[in-house]
Design an enzyme around this catalytic site. Structure first.
Site, PDB file in Angstrom:
ATOM      1  N   GLU A  25      -5.230  -9.033   0.469  1.00  0.00           N
ATOM      2  CA  GLU A  25      -5.943  -8.818   1.740  1.00  0.00           C
ATOM      3  C   GLU A  25      -7.421  -8.629   1.449  1.00  0.00           C
ATOM      4  O   GLU A  25      -7.777  -7.935   0.502  1.00  0.00           O
ATOM      5  CB  GLU A  25      -5.477  -7.543   2.465  1.00  0.00           C
ATOM      6  CG  GLU A  25      -4.102  -7.618   3.058  1.00  0.00           C
ATOM      7  CD  GLU A  25      -3.663  -6.330   3.766  1.00  0.00           C
ATOM      8  OE1 GLU A  25      -4.522  -5.576   4.270  1.00  0.00           O
ATOM      9  OE2 GLU A  25      -2.445  -6.079   3.793  1.00  0.00           O
TER      10      GLU A  25
ATOM     11  N   GLU B 253       0.801  -1.239   0.000  1.00  0.00           N
ATOM     12  CA  GLU B 253       0.000   0.000   0.000  1.00  0.00           C
ATOM     13  C   GLU B 253       0.826   1.277   0.000  1.00  0.00           C
ATOM     14  O   GLU B 253       0.747   2.104   0.911  1.00  0.00           O
ATOM     15  CB  GLU B 253      -0.972   0.009   1.178  1.00  0.00           C
ATOM     16  CG  GLU B 253      -2.035  -1.050   1.053  1.00  0.00           C
ATOM     17  CD  GLU B 253      -3.130  -0.943   2.106  1.00  0.00           C
ATOM     18  OE1 GLU B 253      -3.075  -0.033   2.939  1.00  0.00           O
ATOM     19  OE2 GLU B 253      -4.032  -1.788   2.071  1.00  0.00           O
TER      20      GLU B 253
END
Ligand code: BG6
Length: 467
Positions: A368, A165
């Site tokens: 995720e 991220e």
């Protein structure tokens, strides 16, 4: 619309689960570990910090046994950079032993390791020395870590995640390890420089990984927040599109095209924010693009147009809820929200897969996906049926993508075991396995299988035919 199908996922599809080092390992004083920018960071003094976390460091064998009981085919984890290079530069061989052992255990149990090189845990010493990602020097230090891991695990690890991220890291000052006092244009410029350095560092890691491990697959984990249109007004549809361009495609365009989209370039120029990508960087990045895109998917955001004239520059915020003159977030009557206000929309996962594949034509890996909740242990049981429902609906959507022919490598539920949430301590749990501790009390750290564990175990066994 989802059409129920009796077919399961294909045999090569990996059913997995994920964690990250700082959120589970604990034992921060282990084997000469150095300090990371997260060590003394706490969002709220009531929240658990990362010093013990889920004590995975001391429960390694038990935890891998649980993965095996669950039937996992893949486990995504990250390494602690400062366990391996305590000051960011000097190798601490002892810090690798834990990962040697973890990978051995995974392979013994036929679980594919998916190794994330960097998941938020940046060495404090490098921030002190030159500011961390905001300096070009950071590229060499990141590559030192990546190269060591590629060489050491070249015969053991096939799937690599470069950076977790990056879009989140550059939006949140403490994730970059820089001062919260920077605001407005100063912060936006700093974040842009960091973004370019990280993108170049990733491209170098990709180049090196392909040289050292020719059959490897390497890519980033990004956090696409799919935008839904707040109404049928064409203006809101455009706002939703612009939201996606400005909040996540800018990142994936940098990874695959080495430059931003016209819209993002215009956005930067209008605000006097620098665009640090040079032609040289662009050429290099385009030659070293990711093999797959890792998707961390949690929620959608519903947006409508905002027509207020922009008068000032915003400071850094985690998720932009409004951008004057472009969009603002709004309520969605069709969707429920999690306790933390995250819009739950399983179809958003399917949209993320379709949009990213159509834009870049590389396989996708769900790195995720999960639901944070306030689970309760009652009579040694955790009845997290809300999590089962969340996972079930998201996997249904993914199965549809796979059956439509989108290349999806696998799915990692977030998270394998309860861990310290990035911003909400232990009160926001994600695990399939409960860890008996709270924010303020360590208790006995016992592992207890939640209802969702049994549900996922059955789903893996049936290869999703039950969805
Ligand atoms: C992702 C991160 O952004 O979201 C994880 O990669 C994090 O580290 C997850 O735990 C959920 O966010 P949070 O703040 O609820 O823990």
């Amino acid at each position: 619309m989802y059409v129920k199908s009796k077919e399961g996922f294909p045999s090569e599809f990996l059913f997995g689960a994920a964690t990250s080092a700082f959120q589970v390992e604990g034992n921060l004083n282990k084997q000469n570990r150095g300090e990371s920018i997260l060590d003394d960071y706490s969002t709220n003094e009531k929240n658990a910090d990362f010093s013990v976390a889920s004590d995975h460091f001391n429960h390694l064998e038990e935890d891998v046994q649980l993965m095996s009981d669950l039937g996992l085919q893949a486990y995504r984890f990250s390494v602690s950079w400062v366990s391996i290079f305590p000051d960011g530069k000097t190798l601490n061989e002892a810090g690798l032993h834990f990962y040697d052992h973890l990978i051995e255990l995974l392979l013994k149990n036929k679980i594919e390791p998916i190794l994330t090189i960097y998941h938020f845990e940046y060495p404090k010493a490098l921030v002190k020395e030159y500011g961390g990602w905001v300096s070009e020097k950071s590229v060499a230090d990141y590559i030192r870590l990546a190269e060591l891991l590629f060489r050491r695990y070249q015969n053991k690890v096939k799937y690599w995640v470069t950076i977790n991220e990056q879009d989140h890291v550059i939006k949140v000052p403490h994730r970059l390890g820089i001062s919260n006092n920077l605001s407005g244009l100063d912060y936006e410029n700093t974040a842009q420089v960091a973004n370019a350095n990280m993108t170049v560092a990733q491209a170098k890691a990709i180049e090196l990984c392909h040289q050292i491990i020719p059959n490897s697959k390497i890519g980033p984990a990004v956090n696409p927040i799919i935008a839904l249109s707040g109404s049928s007004s064409p203006k809101d549809r455009v706002a939703a599109h612009e939201f996606e361009e400005l909040t996540y495609y800018y990142m994936t365009d940098a990874y695959f095209r080495g430059e931003y989209s016209p819209l993002y370039k215009k956005y930067l120029a209008e605000r006097n924010i620098i665009n640090p990508f040079t032609d040289e960087m662009t050429d290099f990045i385009k030659k070293n693009t990711p093999d797959f895109i890792g998707i961390n998917y949690y929620m959608t955001q519903t947006v409508c147009a905002n027509e207020i004239e922009r008068t000032d520059l915003r400071g850094p915020v985690i998720i932009k809820d409004a951008e004057a003159g472009i969009f603002e977030t709004t309520e969605n009557n069709f969707l429920e929200k999690s306790k933390w206000g995250w819009e739950v929309c399983p179809e958003g996962l399917r949209l993320a897969v379709m949009q990213l594949y159509n834009r870049y034509q590389v396989p996708l890996l769900i790195t995720e996906n999960g639901l944070g909740a306030n689970d309760e242990l009652v009579n040694q049981q955790v009845s997290d049926n809300y999590r089962i429902s969340y996972l079930h609906q998201h996997l249904e959507q993914l199965k549809q993508c796979v059956q439509e022919g989108f290349p999806v490598i696998g799915y990692c539920a977030w998270s394998f075991i309860d861990l310290v949430s990035g911003h909400n301590g232990m009160s926001k749990r994600y695990g399939l396995v409960y860890v008996n501790r709270t924010d303020n009390e360590l208790k006995n750290l016992a592992r207890i299988k939640k209802n969702s564990f049994h549900w996922y175990q059955e789903t893996i066994k049936q290869r999703g035919r039950n969805l």
